[in-house]
Design an enzyme around this catalytic site. Structure first.
Site, PDB file in Angstrom:
ATOM      1  NE  ARG A  44       1.648  51.843   8.595  1.00 33.29           N
ATOM      2  CZ  ARG A  44       0.655  52.323   7.848  1.00 33.29           C
ATOM      3  NH1 ARG A  44       0.564  52.033   6.554  1.00 33.29           N
ATOM      4  NH2 ARG A  44      -0.251  53.101   8.387  1.00 33.29           N
ATOM      5  CE1 TYR A  98      18.124  33.743  -0.495  1.00 34.87           C
ATOM      6  CE2 TYR A  98      15.831  34.359  -0.192  1.00 34.87           C
ATOM      7  CZ  TYR A  98      17.099  34.186   0.319  1.00 34.87           C
ATOM      8  OH  TYR A  98      17.342  34.457   1.638  1.00 34.87           O
ATOM      9  CG  ASP A 170      16.421  38.361  -6.648  1.00 37.98           C
ATOM     10  OD1 ASP A 170      17.377  39.149  -6.551  1.00 37.98           O
ATOM     11  OD2 ASP A 170      16.042  37.627  -5.712  1.00 37.98           O
ATOM     12  CE  LYS A 195      21.230  38.222   1.246  1.00 39.08           C
ATOM     13  NZ  LYS A 195      20.315  37.538   0.325  1.00 39.08           N
TER      14      LYS A 195
END
Ligand SMILES: *Cc1c(COP(=O)(O)O)cnc(C)c1O
Length: 381
Positions: A44, A98, A170, A195
């Site tokens: 983590r 987005y 982004d 993506k």
């Protein structure tokens, strides 16, 4: 880029002489006495060998000092915002964000004590008017969804420097193959690695790149909120990145060819692709980008019914959301990716019911063109 994608961040030689960096699935590791909390090797905390390897690879792709992988693109953007914004702060954001990012802001900014202004990324003269003494951050996207607009990115970076505002971009749609935001002056860039970076529609991941100080802040936030990336997904991501430059070149070429074909088809009313001379951002996008990307959108003649008919009759392109994989995908944003938006907002952004968005894959160009050709020819009475 081709060489960086293959060799960036790689160990030479790899553990036990391996050429491919292995998956270290171990959650915990023996620790040296005196190790600080954030440096304990623990999954983590993003501090295990597979994660450190991936971070080096991600950083090298964007020419960054440091990078951090996250569990999704949304974990990347939320961690960035939570790292930099404090209660009472204000941010500027592009007005065609987005959907997930838009919904994060509209759904959570108020409870976090943040205020925000959506700005037109094409009109620098409006930014100073929108900023407040508490403006901390400017959030933009390299290429917007679904109308593939390219803002005045150089001016955003310069505005941030001048005004002491952290600039964040982004870069999902462009990828570092087509645009290098940090070299252009942005402070941080992030990706939905789901993506193009992953590239095969088989993983969910995110990445943030920037200088060591900012990435250290993002990593601390990520450690506390718990959005680290699993090593198996990280392995798939590193594997995908090795072919990024080749894939993106193929995406660029296919989208350019398909956009040109569509623009000349009598059943097409409108094509949106920054590589077309008819696109409003063509000139400055050409100066900023080294490729126009794999995303385009179109409006066939005949309205919503015609758009649906094209979607129903293509055979290579899958009717699906998301983007950036090797296979071509087609969707109607008004009823999928942007269905949650108020109709008036969709209208204002030009996301009409007859709009189709295409994520061009890497199939053979003649096949792709023939597929869209037969679907459009079927519209003729
Ligand atoms: C998909 C996407 C995101 C969110 O990424 P997830 O991996 O789905 O969390 C953010 N920005 C852009 C531009 C995207 O396309």
């Amino acid at each position: 880029m081709e060489t960086l994608a293959v060799h960036g961040g790689e160990r030479w030689p790899g553990p036990e002489g391996s050429v491919v960096f292995p998956i270290y699935q171990s959650t915990v590791y023996s620790i040296d006495p005196g190790t600080g909390y954030h440096d304990i090797p623990y999954l983590r905390l993003s501090s295990t060998p597979s994660q450190r390897y991936l971070h080096d690879k991600l950083a090298s792709l964007e020419g960054a000092e440091a990078a951090i992988a996250t569990a999704s693109g949304m974990a990347a953007v939320s961690s960035v915002l939570l790292s930099i914004m404090r209660a009472g702060d204000h941010l500027l954001a592009g007005d065609a964000l987005y959907g997930g990012t838009h919904d994060f802001l509209t759904g959570h900014a108020e409870e976090l004590g943040w205020s925000y202004s959506f700005v037109d990324v094409h009109r620098p003269e409006t930014w100073a008017a929108a900023r407040t003494p508490r403006t901390k951050l400017f959030l933009a996207e390299t290429i917007t969804n679904p109308l593939v607009r390219v803002g005045m990115l150089d001016e955003i970076a310069a505005f941030g420097r001048r005004e002491g505002i952290v600039t964040v971009i982004d870069n999902t749609f462009a990828t570092p193959v087509n645009f290098r935001p940090l070299a252009a002056g942005f402070d941080l860039c992030f990706h939905s690695a789901t993506k193009y970076l992953g590239g095969h529609s088989d993983l969910v991941a995110g990445a943030v790149m920037g200088n060591a100080d900012l990435i250290g802040q993002v990593r601390r936030t990520l450690n506390h909120y718990g959005g680290s990336l699993d090593p198996h997904a990280g392995f798939l991501l590193a594997r995908g990145i090795k072919t990024l430059a080749l894939r993106v070149r193929a995406h660029n070429e296919n989208a350019t060819a398909l956009a040109g074909f569509l623009a000349g088809h009598p059943q097409v009313a409108e094509v949106y692709y920054p590589g077309l001379a008819s696109h409003p951002d063509h000139a400055h996008a050409g100066a900023l980008l080294s490729g126009f990307g794999g995303m385009l959108s179109l409006r066939p003649r005949g309205g919503e019914a015609a758009a649906q008919a094209v979607l129903d009759s293509v055979r290579l392109a899958y009717p699906a959301v998301s983007l950036g994989g090797v296979e071509t995908l087609i969707t109607r944003p008004a009823i999928t990716t942007h269905a949650g938006m108020k109709p008036a907002d969709r209208e204002r952004l030009g996301i009409t019911d007859d709009l189709l968005r295409v994520s061009c894959g890497i199939e053979g160009q003649p096949d792709l063109i023939a597929d869209f050709g037969q679907a459009l020819d079927g519209l003729q009475p």
